[in-house]
Design a protein around this motif. Structure first.
Motif, mmCIF file in Angstrom:
data_model
loop_
_atom_site.group_PDB
_atom_site.id
_atom_site.type_symbol
_atom_site.label_atom_id
_atom_site.label_comp_id
_atom_site.label_asym_id
_atom_site.label_seq_id
_atom_site.Cartn_x
_atom_site.Cartn_y
_atom_site.Cartn_z
ATOM 1 N N THR A 1 0.840 -1.189 0.000
ATOM 2 C CA THR A 1 0.000 0.000 0.000
ATOM 3 C C THR A 1 0.878 1.243 0.000
ATOM 4 O O THR A 1 1.990 1.243 0.533
ATOM 5 C CB THR A 1 -0.938 0.056 1.226
ATOM 6 O OG1 THR A 1 -0.143 0.114 2.409
ATOM 7 C CG2 THR A 1 -1.842 -1.162 1.278
ATOM 8 N N TYR A 2 0.359 2.292 -0.611
ATOM 9 C CA TYR A 2 1.023 3.588 -0.566
ATOM 10 C C TYR A 2 -0.068 4.618 -0.361
ATOM 11 O O TYR A 2 -1.110 4.568 -1.026
ATOM 12 C CB TYR A 2 1.784 3.882 -1.861
ATOM 13 C CG TYR A 2 2.614 5.135 -1.753
ATOM 14 C CD1 TYR A 2 3.901 5.073 -1.252
ATOM 15 C CD2 TYR A 2 2.098 6.365 -2.117
ATOM 16 C CE1 TYR A 2 4.671 6.222 -1.117
ATOM 17 C CE2 TYR A 2 2.846 7.510 -1.989
ATOM 18 C CZ TYR A 2 4.134 7.435 -1.486
ATOM 19 O OH TYR A 2 4.885 8.579 -1.351
ATOM 20 N N THR A 3 0.151 5.554 0.570
ATOM 21 C CA THR A 3 -0.859 6.549 0.903
ATOM 22 C C THR A 3 -0.315 7.957 0.692
ATOM 23 O O THR A 3 0.767 8.289 1.175
ATOM 24 C CB THR A 3 -1.318 6.395 2.370
ATOM 25 O OG1 THR A 3 -1.852 5.082 2.541
ATOM 26 C CG2 THR A 3 -2.377 7.427 2.733
ATOM 27 N N TYR A 4 -1.095 8.762 -0.038
ATOM 28 C CA TYR A 4 -0.804 10.190 -0.180
ATOM 29 C C TYR A 4 -1.536 10.881 0.965
ATOM 30 O O TYR A 4 -2.758 10.912 0.997
ATOM 31 C CB TYR A 4 -1.283 10.722 -1.537
ATOM 32 C CG TYR A 4 -0.469 10.175 -2.682
ATOM 33 C CD1 TYR A 4 0.685 10.827 -3.109
ATOM 34 C CD2 TYR A 4 -0.837 8.993 -3.317
ATOM 35 C CE1 TYR A 4 1.444 10.318 -4.148
ATOM 36 C CE2 TYR A 4 -0.082 8.482 -4.354
ATOM 37 C CZ TYR A 4 1.054 9.154 -4.767
ATOM 38 O OH TYR A 4 1.815 8.644 -5.795
ATOM 39 N N SER A 5 -0.771 11.401 1.921
ATOM 40 C CA SER A 5 -1.370 12.020 3.102
ATOM 41 C C SER A 5 -1.170 13.530 3.129
ATOM 42 O O SER A 5 -1.598 14.191 4.063
ATOM 43 C CB SER A 5 -0.802 11.390 4.378
ATOM 44 O OG SER A 5 0.600 11.491 4.387
ATOM 45 N N THR B 1 -2.436 -1.146 -3.435
ATOM 46 C CA THR B 1 -3.507 -0.175 -3.214
ATOM 47 C C THR B 1 -2.866 1.183 -2.986
ATOM 48 O O THR B 1 -2.058 1.360 -2.074
ATOM 49 C CB THR B 1 -4.376 -0.553 -1.994
ATOM 50 O OG1 THR B 1 -4.944 -1.848 -2.212
ATOM 51 C CG2 THR B 1 -5.484 0.458 -1.783
ATOM 52 N N THR C 1 -3.759 4.989 -2.047
ATOM 53 C CA THR C 1 -4.848 5.729 -1.418
ATOM 54 C C THR C 1 -4.507 7.207 -1.340
ATOM 55 O O THR C 1 -3.403 7.574 -0.939
ATOM 56 C CB THR C 1 -5.117 5.192 0.003
ATOM 57 O OG1 THR C 1 -5.447 3.805 -0.079
ATOM 58 C CG2 THR C 1 -6.254 5.947 0.673
ATOM 59 N N ASN D 1 -5.768 10.312 0.741
ATOM 60 C CA ASN D 1 -6.577 10.576 1.928
ATOM 61 C C ASN D 1 -7.586 11.697 1.705
ATOM 62 O O ASN D 1 -7.388 12.587 0.864
ATOM 63 C CB ASN D 1 -5.684 10.945 3.122
ATOM 64 C CG ASN D 1 -5.033 9.739 3.751
ATOM 65 O OD1 ASN D 1 -5.404 8.599 3.489
ATOM 66 N ND2 ASN D 1 -4.042 9.973 4.595
#
Length: 144
Positions: free
Chosen positions: A16-20, A44, A46, A48
């Motif tokens: 997973t990698y999340t742009y926060s 995945t 994501t 945020n």
């Protein structure tokens, strides 16, 4: 933020990698994720809620899902925020007596996927709008 988990299916890896935080011109090389296993990774990405992924130019995409990954991998984008292309520039106003304004320029693209990708768009994906046309100059008749 990135995390690697044991895959649900035998022999698969979940990444997973999340742009926060707000991010310009985002493009992630999937194969650079720690634990990536060619053809066996479920990824995945994501964005945020409250986060905008945007373009700084009408000639570039706000968010690109690159084609570095291998057949057999799966990619899912979960957009809880906003993916936004850059808007076009407005036209110039007219000059001189009765001059007409110029047209505005086109807006830019928001999203580019180079392979089959699942997208769960909870919020908004929007290309940049075109710039407005410039106004005309006032015309004053001679002798009035």
């Amino acid at each position: 933020m990135m995390s690697i988990l044991a895959g649900a299916a035998k022999g698969r890896v979940t990444a997973t990698y999340t742009y926060s935080a707000n991010t310009a011109n985002a493009s992630l090389n999937i194969t650079s994720l720690t634990g990536y296993s060619a053809g066996k990774t479920d990824v995945t990405l994501t964005i945020n809620s409250g986060v905008t992924v945007y373009s700084t130019s009408t000639g570039s995409y706000a968010f690109t899902v690159d084609n570095s990954w291998t057949t057999g991998d799966t990619i899912t984008v979960v957009n809880n925020g906003t993916i936004l292309g850059k808007g076009g520039a407005g036209g110039n106003g007219g000059s001189g007596s009765g001059g007409t304004g110029s047209t505005g320029s086109v807006g830019g693209p928001a999203l580019y996927v180079q392979r089959a990708t699942s997208i769960n768009n909870v919020n908004r994906i929007a290309g940049g709008g075109g710039g407005g046309g410039g106004g005309g100059a006032a015309w004053t008749p001679i002798g009035d």
